[in-house]
Every structure is written in structure tokens, then in C-alpha cells.
Write a protein that holds these residues in place. Sequence first.
Motif, PDB file in Angstrom:
ATOM      1  N   GLY A   1       9.155 -24.000   1.082  1.00 16.50           N
ATOM      2  CA  GLY A   1       9.674 -22.661   1.324  1.00 16.50           C
ATOM      3  C   GLY A   1       9.543 -21.780   0.116  1.00 16.50           C
TER       4      GLY A   1
ATOM      5  N   HIS B   1      12.705 -23.092  -3.186  1.00 14.06           N
ATOM      6  CA  HIS B   1      12.641 -24.271  -2.312  1.00 14.06           C
ATOM      7  C   HIS B   1      11.519 -25.228  -2.682  1.00 14.06           C
TER       8      HIS B   1
ATOM      9  N   ALA C   1       4.130 -25.070   5.199  1.00 16.73           N
ATOM     10  CA  ALA C   1       4.763 -23.866   4.656  1.00 16.73           C
ATOM     11  C   ALA C   1       4.562 -22.738   5.653  1.00 16.73           C
TER      12      ALA C   1
ATOM     13  N   ASP D   1       3.720 -17.452   3.345  1.00 20.44           N
ATOM     14  CA  ASP D   1       4.092 -17.942   2.020  1.00 20.44           C
ATOM     15  C   ASP D   1       2.823 -18.381   1.302  1.00 20.44           C
TER      16      ASP D   1
ATOM     17  N   SER E   1       3.479 -21.583  -1.994  1.00 12.71           N
ATOM     18  CA  SER E   1       4.020 -22.942  -1.848  1.00 12.71           C
ATOM     19  C   SER E   1       2.952 -24.005  -1.667  1.00 12.71           C
TER      20      SER E   1
ATOM     21  N   ARG F   1       6.036 -18.167  11.287  1.00 10.76           N
ATOM     22  CA  ARG F   1       7.470 -17.932  11.106  1.00 10.76           C
ATOM     23  C   ARG F   1       8.075 -17.425  12.397  1.00 10.76           C
TER      24      ARG F   1
ATOM     25  N   CYS G   1      13.310 -31.866   3.944  1.00  6.60           N
ATOM     26  CA  CYS G   1      13.436 -30.416   3.892  1.00  6.60           C
ATOM     27  C   CYS G   1      14.644 -30.014   3.065  1.00  6.60           C
TER      28      CYS G   1
ATOM     29  N   PRO H   1      14.484 -23.842   3.900  1.00  6.37           N
ATOM     30  CA  PRO H   1      13.832 -22.685   4.520  1.00  6.37           C
ATOM     31  C   PRO H   1      13.943 -22.716   6.043  1.00  6.37           C
TER      32      PRO H   1
ATOM     33  N   THR I   1      11.930 -22.379   8.284  1.00 11.62           N
ATOM     34  CA  THR I   1      10.850 -23.085   8.975  1.00 11.62           C
ATOM     35  C   THR I   1      11.243 -24.513   9.322  1.00 11.62           C
TER      36      THR I   1
END
Lengths: 178, 221
Positions: free
Chosen positions: B48, B52, B75, B79, B82, B112, B148, B151, B153
Motif C-alpha cells: 500500500g 504500508h 498493489a 500506486d 510500491s 481500487r 497485509c 491498505p 486493497t
Amino acid sequence: MDDINNHFEFKRTVFVTVGTTSFDSLVRTVDSDQVKEALLEKGYTHLVIQMGRGSYIPKKSSGEDGSLVVDYFTFSSSIADYLRSASLVISHAGSGSIFETLRIAKPLIVVVNEDLMDNHQSELAEELAERKHLYCARPQTLCEVIKSLNLDIIVPYEPGDANPVAKLINKHLGFPAD
Amino acid sequence: MVDFVSVSLVVVVISTLLVVRVLYVISQSSKPARNTSQKNLSTLVVLGSGGHTAEMINLLSVLPKDRFAPRFYIAAATDNMSLQKARVFEDALDDKTSLQGPEPTQFMQIYRSREVGQSYITSVGTTLFALGHALWLMVKIRPQVILCNGPGTCIPICAIAFIFKILGIRWSNIFYVESIARVKRLSLSGLLLYKLRMADQLFVQWPQKQYPRARYVGRLM
């Protein structure tokens, strides 16, 4: 005499970073005469501003008239070198910038961006300030914080450790412990 | 002739089975595996923006790379940094270990659900699209481990992984490490996973007594 002065130039750099964000109010404040004066008073000679996605452009200065030498750039793939050569870091409240700076034990003023909608970042900055690992400020209070800066009270930050959680993850998966 | 009673009976039986299955999955997820004969588990890493990815890479650096392999990095499509950071991390690994993993590491982008500032009306469509995309990726990868740390996602991914568990498609171990920036309370992602008990283990980096099922592990950075 001038040559000797140039060789033994005493350089104390203030590095300002906003990470990947846009933080015009910080850049504008840092670029103000009051703040630059305050930094000079504290013995800093150079100011480098990493301005990220912001639209406010600071004024470069060669410092010939005895003022602060000011330079800026937008992004860099790594700010590690800038952090390393800084005597003071003024950063937005992103955890990456904060811990990258604390890890190399540089004096740090974290400025919280109040224009951000969800300001969870301020929790981290305030907690670390309470533990005396850094100074916390808002763009409006930055000048005051610089004027009353006392780096002797700063407590070094003990770097964290990801091993305990790694052990727990390995254990949960039934992997043999090393 | 299908009558009302038969249909209601079938619905009740299926619902009961589902509830029992969900409760079983939740209770089993929180228990550690006794011991695994598997040498390595396919791992999905959700990256993220902001801190992140840095925090995730910090965690990955202390995990045994041969056991968490092959690795899949995901990702958000918008983004840019990342996946690049993840590639740099993986490249540095290859220098150290000359062993080739069972399969090459993969880097993927996911749509997203909603961009910052997007109108809520169009968000319905984009969220459905993002869910469909997440489902597609999860069917392809079917990871055994999901890592994780916050984020948005990660929510569709964890939700789909949880459904896979319930339906017996793939048992994935979901580990959620709340970001170091969350001092006083969980983020929205963390709260969702905590309340819905979707993560096998949920870790916090600051003491937060209000979440008894969250494990306090101190700061990682």
C-alpha cells in the motif's frame, strides 16, 4: 584567509521532507523569513526542501548575504543521503519518514498536516513526542518550536524488531522454530 | 412439484450448514497448525501507498524466504512506487541466495474500489469491478498465506480468501499487522477484519487493550 574559511566551512543543514504528499503549508512556512531567521539563529547554515507533489515553489538562495542557503527538489528515489547529512530534519508525519530519521538518530521535528481529512498520522507524532523522541508541531507553531528547540532532552529511539511477530507467524503455520 | 415446505426446508438446512461451517472456519483459523509437512507456502503480500509498503518489507526481511514462497505482490493500480520497492527488495534477495524458488515471484496490480474524492455513485460500479478483479486474481493465485497491514486493497482480498475457506476452495492463513501509525485504535481495514474475525491473527504495534483478540507485538520499525 578566504581560502581557509572556505575549506573549514561549517555546514549545518536542515532537511525538510514531505514524502510523496503535497504539503504546501509546511513548505511555505519553512520558506518564510521568520523561520529562516530562526534557523540561522540556531546555527543552521543550509536548508534543503524536498517538496513532493506540492505546488508552492520555495525561493532558492545562495546565501551570499549571510542568509540561509536554500535549495529544493521534488522527489528522490531515496532520501537516505539527505537525512544522513542533515543536522536537523523537519518532516511531515508519515511513518516512513519518521522512522527512517529516528533510526539514524537525527533530531526531528514532525509537522502534522491539518488539511488531511483522516489525521491518524497525528497520533503517531504525538505519541513519539510524548516519549521525547522528537518534537511535534503544526505549520503555525513551527517557528516557535524552532526558537525553543532543545535537543538535549531528546531520548534516542530504540529501533523496533519484527522478529517477535515473525516467530508468532511461523509458529501459527506450524513451521519448525529456528 | 416443488412446494413451499420443501424449499424452506432446503433453505434452512443450507443456512444452518453455512453457519456451522463459518463458525468452524473461524475457530480453526485462530488455532496454530500442529505441524506442517509442507516446506513452503504460497504467499500473497498486499502492498500500500505511504508507509504500508515500507512496513511490509520490514516484516518480510525477517521471514524465512524459502518457506514463504512463491511470493505474489499486489498493489493498487494507481500506486506507482510500491511494486517498484518490492522488486528492489526481491532483487536484493536473489543476490544473497542462489537458489531458485519453486516459482518466480510475481508482481500484480489490482483495481481500487474507490479513488480518493471519487463520487459515491460511481464508486458502486468501481467497487464491483474491483471485487471482480480481486476474485479473478485470487482464483489464479489461491495463496496459502496472506500478509497485509492496512491498505483498503486488502479488504476484498481477505473477504474472498475467507469465502474460499468456507467453501473449501483453499485454506489461506491471513495475517494482519496493523500499521505502526495506529497508536490508539485500529484502522478501518483492521477493524473490519477484527470484528468479522476474518484474520487468523491480527497484530498491533501499540498496546490497545480495547481489542482483546489483537496480539500486541511491540514496534516493528
